[in-house]
Structures are given as structure tokens and as C-alpha cells.
Design an enzyme around this catalytic site. Structure first.
Site, PDB file in Angstrom:
ATOM      1  N   TYR A   1      -4.839   4.673   0.814  1.00 26.00           N
ATOM      2  CA  TYR A   1      -5.989   3.829   0.430  1.00 26.00           C
ATOM      3  C   TYR A   1      -5.774   3.009  -0.840  1.00 26.00           C
ATOM      4  O   TYR A   1      -6.721   2.790  -1.588  1.00 26.00           O
ATOM      5  CB  TYR A   1      -7.251   4.695   0.249  1.00 26.00           C
ATOM      6  CG  TYR A   1      -7.306   5.921   1.136  1.00 26.00           C
ATOM      7  CD1 TYR A   1      -7.402   5.784   2.515  1.00 26.00           C
ATOM      8  CD2 TYR A   1      -7.258   7.203   0.594  1.00 26.00           C
ATOM      9  CE1 TYR A   1      -7.445   6.908   3.335  1.00 26.00           C
ATOM     10  CE2 TYR A   1      -7.303   8.327   1.403  1.00 26.00           C
ATOM     11  CZ  TYR A   1      -7.396   8.179   2.775  1.00 26.00           C
ATOM     12  OH  TYR A   1      -7.440   9.293   3.568  1.00 26.00           O
ATOM     13  N   HIS A   2      -4.565   2.510  -1.050  1.00 24.45           N
ATOM     14  CA  HIS A   2      -4.294   1.763  -2.281  1.00 24.45           C
ATOM     15  C   HIS A   2      -3.793   0.342  -2.026  1.00 24.45           C
ATOM     16  O   HIS A   2      -2.815  -0.077  -2.653  1.00 24.45           O
ATOM     17  CB  HIS A   2      -3.254   2.509  -3.133  1.00 24.45           C
ATOM     18  CG  HIS A   2      -3.665   3.883  -3.534  1.00 24.45           C
ATOM     19  ND1 HIS A   2      -2.770   4.879  -3.840  1.00 24.45           N
ATOM     20  CD2 HIS A   2      -4.897   4.433  -3.692  1.00 24.45           C
ATOM     21  CE1 HIS A   2      -3.415   5.986  -4.160  1.00 24.45           C
ATOM     22  NE2 HIS A   2      -4.712   5.747  -4.074  1.00 24.45           N
ATOM     23  N   PRO A   3      -4.414  -0.439  -1.131  1.00 22.52           N
ATOM     24  CA  PRO A   3      -3.894  -1.793  -0.941  1.00 22.52           C
ATOM     25  C   PRO A   3      -4.055  -2.632  -2.210  1.00 22.52           C
ATOM     26  O   PRO A   3      -5.069  -2.523  -2.907  1.00 22.52           O
ATOM     27  CB  PRO A   3      -4.747  -2.358   0.205  1.00 22.52           C
ATOM     28  CG  PRO A   3      -5.985  -1.544   0.213  1.00 22.52           C
ATOM     29  CD  PRO A   3      -5.603  -0.187  -0.304  1.00 22.52           C
TER      30      PRO A   3
ATOM     31  N   ASP B   1       0.860  -1.202   0.000  1.00 25.95           N
ATOM     32  CA  ASP B   1       0.000   0.000   0.000  1.00 25.95           C
ATOM     33  C   ASP B   1       0.888   1.241   0.000  1.00 25.95           C
ATOM     34  O   ASP B   1       2.066   1.175   0.355  1.00 25.95           O
ATOM     35  CB  ASP B   1      -0.898  -0.022   1.254  1.00 25.95           C
ATOM     36  CG  ASP B   1      -2.047   0.982   1.183  1.00 25.95           C
ATOM     37  OD1 ASP B   1      -2.194   1.669   0.151  1.00 25.95           O
ATOM     38  OD2 ASP B   1      -2.798   1.075   2.172  1.00 25.95           O
ATOM     39  N   HIS B   2       0.306   2.356  -0.423  1.00 27.95           N
ATOM     40  CA  HIS B   2       1.013   3.637  -0.387  1.00 27.95           C
ATOM     41  C   HIS B   2       0.875   4.262   0.998  1.00 27.95           C
ATOM     42  O   HIS B   2      -0.246   4.402   1.504  1.00 27.95           O
ATOM     43  CB  HIS B   2       0.409   4.604  -1.428  1.00 27.95           C
ATOM     44  CG  HIS B   2       0.854   4.336  -2.825  1.00 27.95           C
ATOM     45  ND1 HIS B   2      -0.024   4.228  -3.876  1.00 27.95           N
ATOM     46  CD2 HIS B   2       2.094   4.197  -3.350  1.00 27.95           C
ATOM     47  CE1 HIS B   2       0.657   4.015  -5.002  1.00 27.95           C
ATOM     48  NE2 HIS B   2       1.944   3.990  -4.709  1.00 27.95           N
TER      49      HIS B   2
END
Ligand SMILES: Cc1cc2nc3c(=O)[nH]c(=O)nc-3n(C[C@H](O)[C@H](O)[C@H](O)COP(=O)(O)OP(=O)(O)OC[C@H]3O[C@@H](n4cnc5c(N)ncnc54)[C@H](O)[C@@H]3O)c2cc1C
Length: 541
Positions: free
Chosen positions: A479-481, A304-305
């Protein structure tokens, strides 16, 4: 929602579990020729609310009970035992109902890297037509779109058109710092600065259900059930034959003749696989789950980011902090109501920077999110009262890898999410270097004239250890898993390059979870590309 009894007796060709970003696209494409009976199952019940359509509703949706699953990470040492909020969208449209609407494809090297890692068929040249197919890009007035952009696909994309003296000042300072003004970061080189492209139509959020479900609603062969939570997949001799779950307190079973496609996202796709007996044998047996297929890679490779937010107190200028209070807010509401412009038309970051944390690097390794607002509470986006600005700083291609696994044999139990942020040395270095570049840009004219004080981390933070400590204390997910049902050919993968789950029949995973590695930027575009390509794979069988 009550379910029509006729659906329970029907044999569908395709059942899609999860009516999110990927699920809505699959539902549209698989039902398009009218030949297949397609069932789309979504847990969320609604997808309409003013906070969804008004871009500024983003901050309200980050903690919304109806449209957000509101997961939390496990406390971890690298982030000082904090539990980090992990929002995920719920309802037809999935995370595109609540996301920041920023549109970034990623770079050619991302997809070429996937192919090198065993994702045969997913090099940039092979995925580029699908990006083009999904895009309805409207370039800014007076500019032509590059021929690589799509102009007539379902997803409306525009350049953010709001302008503010601070955004112009940031861009000028970044240029003086050496960043090029980039007219379109979605083709060719990404490095540079400018206004984000966002997924909006006429000033409103344009989520994936708007783009793909509404045009397909009348199809007799497309059946959509909302309010249905899938509990597990059903197997007969290792062939997936259907889905069991519940709606309005009643259990239902749906049967598939050809395939079940799981599109529940990077957290809930591995959750559903494990609850259905696909995962590490030891883990499943310890929870009393009958093993259908021993596949230890399920739930691993969580990437994630991680983003730190730097902010400054300003002088001699008005920012969103004051524009969204009292009488000024009334003015903004009127502006949005009549013109679809102003503070309420903005989602999250307004100006981007794709930046090198070290000038010797071949590619940008850090992404900036600049906005003329600052937050007393960053996780819930509660604005400060005095004028401020924020630069979010995130490393583009994190190497830190975590996991998500079920804690119990129960779909309602929170899964154990361990992002393992900041565990890789390169992630720490890029983030620290990126934050230093942000501070340097803010100290460059013309932006520096507005700065009264650096609030966070504050000018006392100078050494690398201090920067890292700040990152550990304050970072959040953006919010980028991805990656938890990784695609590839080796033993550490869950799906093959056609996204079929290894070792069983009739089951695919199509969503953010199949990405082998992070893309350089926000993930919606890549997920959409994946779904468009997967639809072709499925229909060509
Ligand atoms: C707050 C937030 C901000 C973001 N901002 C941006 C941005 O600005 N730009 C960008 O590019 N990306 C952004 N992203 C990321 C992007 O939105 C996601 O990567 C992408 O939408 C994920 O798509 P998906 O299909 O994998 O999952 P989702 O779109 O999340 O879809 C999964 C769906 O499955 C449903 N579901 C789950 N479990 C079950 C079950 N058991 N039974 C039935 N249904 C189930 C869910 O309700 C959901 O609708 C953001 C995400 C969030 C959450």
C-alpha cells in the site's frame, strides 16, 4: 453534505483538493496565521468509526466501502494476471484512517538520492527538521529519545508495547542470525530488529485529522467541505483558478486567488491532472480532453512496495489466531476496553527487521513484518484457526516502475493501474534473498522450537525459480504507491522542487505522488514531511 452557499461565492487564497495525509497538514499550516482564506475539499464524508480508532480494525478497513476507494491493479504477466487490491483511504485523514500505523522515516540516503536526482532542497539535512517538527515521539519507559527525534509535534508515535513469547523468540533468533537489536531505526543505521514504532495515542489510532485538523477546527479562515468530489481543475490562460466538482449530486465551483494544491494521493492526483487537461497530449486527445499542458510524465513513475507473506503452522504456543476467537475474543475485547491493550490494540506488523538479502550489500534492502498470526486469506486478513505466524517480506527500494492513467474522461471510472511489480532484476533478487533469510531465522533457536511446519511457501520451495514463482503467485502491495507526479528538474518530472506543476501557474501537487524514488520503509512519515516542507514553500512566496 450540503454546501453553504456563501462558500461558492468566496474567493479563497488556497484551495486544497484531498483532505488526506498531506491535505490535512497543509490545511492546518496554511491557515495558522489567520491571514489566508483556506478551503479543504475532501471526497469522503466520514472519518469516525470504531474500526478506525481500534487498531485491529485495520483488517476490516482493507475492504471497507465507506473509508476505502478499493482500487484494483490491471492484470499483469509478472504477477500471473492477478488483479491486486489497492486500498486508499477516503475521508478527512485519507489513508491514515485505514493504514497499518507503522512509523518509518526512511534513511538519509533516500533523501540525498532525491536531491541527486534533481529534487534540489530535499537532501536529508534539508528535510530532517520537518520530520522532527511533525513528531511527538514518546520513547519506551527508561529510554531517552535521540536528539534528532521530535518530542512536541502533532503526531503521536510510540513503540509497540505488546509482548509475546513468539515476538521475543523471533527477535532472539534474528540476533543469533547476526541482526543487531536496534533501539531506534528512525535515527542513524536502519539495519536491525526490534518492535515497530506506531502512530497511536493511548492505544488508539492517531490519524492525521486527529493530529492536524481537530486543533485547527475553530479557525474562521479554515473552511472544510467533505463529501465533495473534485471533477476537474479550472484554468484561465494556463493559470489554475479553481476547482469544479460535485457534492450530493449538485455541481459546485470554488475559486482560488493564489493557488490550488492537489493532495489527492499517488493514484488520484495524476487522475485529476489528466482529467483537467494536464498529461500526455496524445492520451488526453484520444479521450476527448482539451489539453491545457502537454506533460507526458503525469501518471508515470508508479513505484510501490511488493510483499510476499511466508507463514508457519506452530505448536506449543497460542497466537492471535486463537486469541481472537470465541471466549478468548471476549477476554481481548474487555482487555482493550479497560486497558487499551491486547490483541485489539495491534494493527499490522508488530516486529520489524531491516535486513540485507546479501551480506555484501552496504545497506539493508529488505523489510520484515513479523506478527504472531497467520492468514487463510492474506489480502483480506482472514485469520487461520490453528496457531501460526507470518513474516511479510518486502524489498525496500524497488526499481520496478509502472504507471497509472485514466481510462475514460470520467472521474468515476476506475483508472488503469499498472504497478509492473517484479519487472526489475534487483527487485526479484532482493525479494528471493530476503525470503531465504526469513526461513533461516525461523530455523534458528529459540524460534524453531515452536515450528510444526512451513505452510507457505513450504519446504519444497528451494530453487530461486521456485521462490520467484511463489512471489509471482502470492505477492501483494503493502500500500505504498508513490512517484506518479514526480518532482525534479528534467523532462520526466511533473513538479519542480517547490512542487509547482511545470508549465502552468497557480497549481501545486503535494502528496506521495511527488516522491522521485521510494523511501526505505512505509510512506506516511515521508508524505507528512513533504507536506510540512511544502507549507513553508507556499507561505514563503
Ligand atoms: C491499507 C494501507 C496501509 C498502509 N500502512 C501504512 C503504514 O503502516 N505505515 C505507513 O507509513 N504508511 C502506510 N500506508 C501508506 C500511507 O498511509 C500513505 O502513503 C499516505 O497516507 C498517503 O498520503 P497522501 O496524502 O499521498 O494520500 P491520502 O492520505 O490517501 O489522501 C488523499 C485524499 O484525497 C482524497 N481524494 C482523492 N481524490 C479526490 C477528489 N477527486 N476530490 C476530493 N478528494 C479526493 C481522498 O479521499 C483522500 O482523503 C498505508 C496505506 C494504506 C492504504
Amino acid at each position: 453534505m450540503s454546501i453553504e452557499p456563501s462558500l461558492s461565492n468566496k474567493l479563497f487564497d488556497y484551495i486544497i483538493v484531498g483532505g488526506g495525509t498531506a491535505g490535512c497538514i497543509l490545511a492546518n499550516r496554511l491557515s495558522a496565521d489567520g491571514k489566508h482564506q483556506v478551503l479543504l475539499l475532501e471526497a469522503g464524508e466520514k472519518n469516525k468509526h470504531p474500526w478506525i480508532s481500534i487498531p485491529a480494525g485495520f483488517s476490516k478497513l482493507l475492504t471497507h466501502e465507506t473509508f476505502n476507494w478499493r482500487f484494483q491493479s490491471q492484470p499483469e504477466e509478472n504477477t500471473l494476471q492477478r488483479q491486486i487490491a489497492i486500498p486508499r483511504g477516503k475521508g478527512l485523514g485519507g489513508s491514515t484512517l485505514i493504514n497499518g500505523m507503522i512509523y518509518v522515516r526512511g534513511i538519509a540516503e533516500d533523501f540525498d538520492g532525491w536531491a541527486e536526482q534533481g529534487a534540489t532542497g530535499w537532501s536529508f539535512a534539508q528535510v530532517a527538521p520537518y520530520f522532527k517538527k511533525l513528531e511527538h515521539y514518546l520513547p519506551p519507559a527508561g529510554q531517552y529519545a535521540d536528539p534528532a527525534r521530535g518530542l512536541d509535534g502533532p503526531l503521536y508515535i510510540v513503540e509497540e508495547s505488546e509482548r509475546h513469547p513468539l515476538t521475543s523468540a523471533f527477535i532472539k533468533s534474528a540476533q543469533r542470525h547476526g541482526l543487531p537489536l536496534n533501539p531506534d531505526y528512525n535515527v542513524g543505521a536502519q539495519l536491525g530488529v526490534g518492535y515497530y514504532q506506531v502512530v497511536k495515542k493511548n492505544g488508539r489510532r492517531w490519524h492525521v485529522a486527529d493530529a492536524y485538523i481537530e486543533p485547527a477546527r475553530g479557525r474562521k479562515n479554515l473552511h472544510i467541505v467533505t463529501g465533495f468530489l473534485a471533477h476537474r481543475l479550472l484554468f484561465e490562460n494556463r493559470k489554475c483558478i479553481g476547482v469544479q466538482g460535485a457534492a450530493a449530486g449538485k455541481t459546485h465551483v470554488f475559486r482560488a486567488g493564489k493557488e490550488v494544491i492537489v493532495s489527492a494521493g499517488a493514484i488520484q492526483s495524476p487522475q485529476l491532472l489528466e482529467l483537467s487537461g494536464i498529461g500526455s497530449k496524445e492520451r488526453l486527445q484520444a479521450l476527448g480532453i482539451e489539453v491545457v499542458r502537454d506533460l507526458p510524465a503525469v501518471g508515470e513513475n508508479y513505484i510501490d512496495h511488493y510483499c510476499t507473506r511466508m507463514n508457519w503452522r506452530l505448536q506449543g504456543i497460542t497466537t492471535l489466531n486463537e486469541q481472537t476467537r470465541g471466549l478468548a475474543l471476549v477476554k481481548e475485547v474487555m482487555k482493550y476496553a479497560f486497558l487499551r491493550r491486547g490483541a485489539l490494540s495491534l494493527g499490522t506488523g508488530l516486529v520489524y527487521g531491516f535486513v540485507k538479502s546479501d551480506p555484501d550489500l552496504p545497506l539493508a534492502d529488505v523489510q520484515f513484518f513479523f506478527v504472531h498470526a497467520s492468514y487463510a486469506n492474506a489480502a483480506e486478513r482472514i485469520l487461520d484457526k490453528a496457531p501460526g505466524m507470518t513474516i511479510g517480506v518486502a524489498q525496500l527500494r524497488p526499481q520496478s516502475v509502472g504507471s497509472i492513467h485514466i481510462a475514460k474522461n470520467d472521474i468515476h471510472a476506475q483508472p488503469l493501474i499498472k504497478p509492473n511489480f517484479l519487472s526489475a532484476q534487483t527487485d526479484r533478487e532482493s525479494l528471493i534473498g530476503g525470503m531465504k533469510v526469513a526461513r533461516d531465522i525461523v530455523g534458528t533457536a529459540p524460534l524453531r522450537q515452536y515450528v510444526a511446519q512451513e505452510i507457505s511457501p513450504g519446504s519444497a520451495v528451494v530453487s530461486d525459480e521456485e521462490w520467484l514463482q511463489f512471489a509471482r503467485e502470492n505477492g501483494q502491495t503493502i500500500y505504498h504507491p508513490i512517484g506518479t507526479c514526480r518532482m525534479g528538474t528534467d523532462a520526466n518530472t511533473v513538479v519542480d522542487p517547490e512542487l509547482r506543476v511545470r508549465g502552468v501557474q497557480g497549481l501545486r501537487v503535494v502528496d506521495a505522488s511527488i516522491m522521485p524514488a521510494m523511501v526505505s520503509g512505509n510512506t506516511q512519515a515521508a508524505v507528512m514531511m513533504i507536506a510540512e516542507k511544502a507549507a513553508d514553500h507556499i507561505l514563503s512566496r
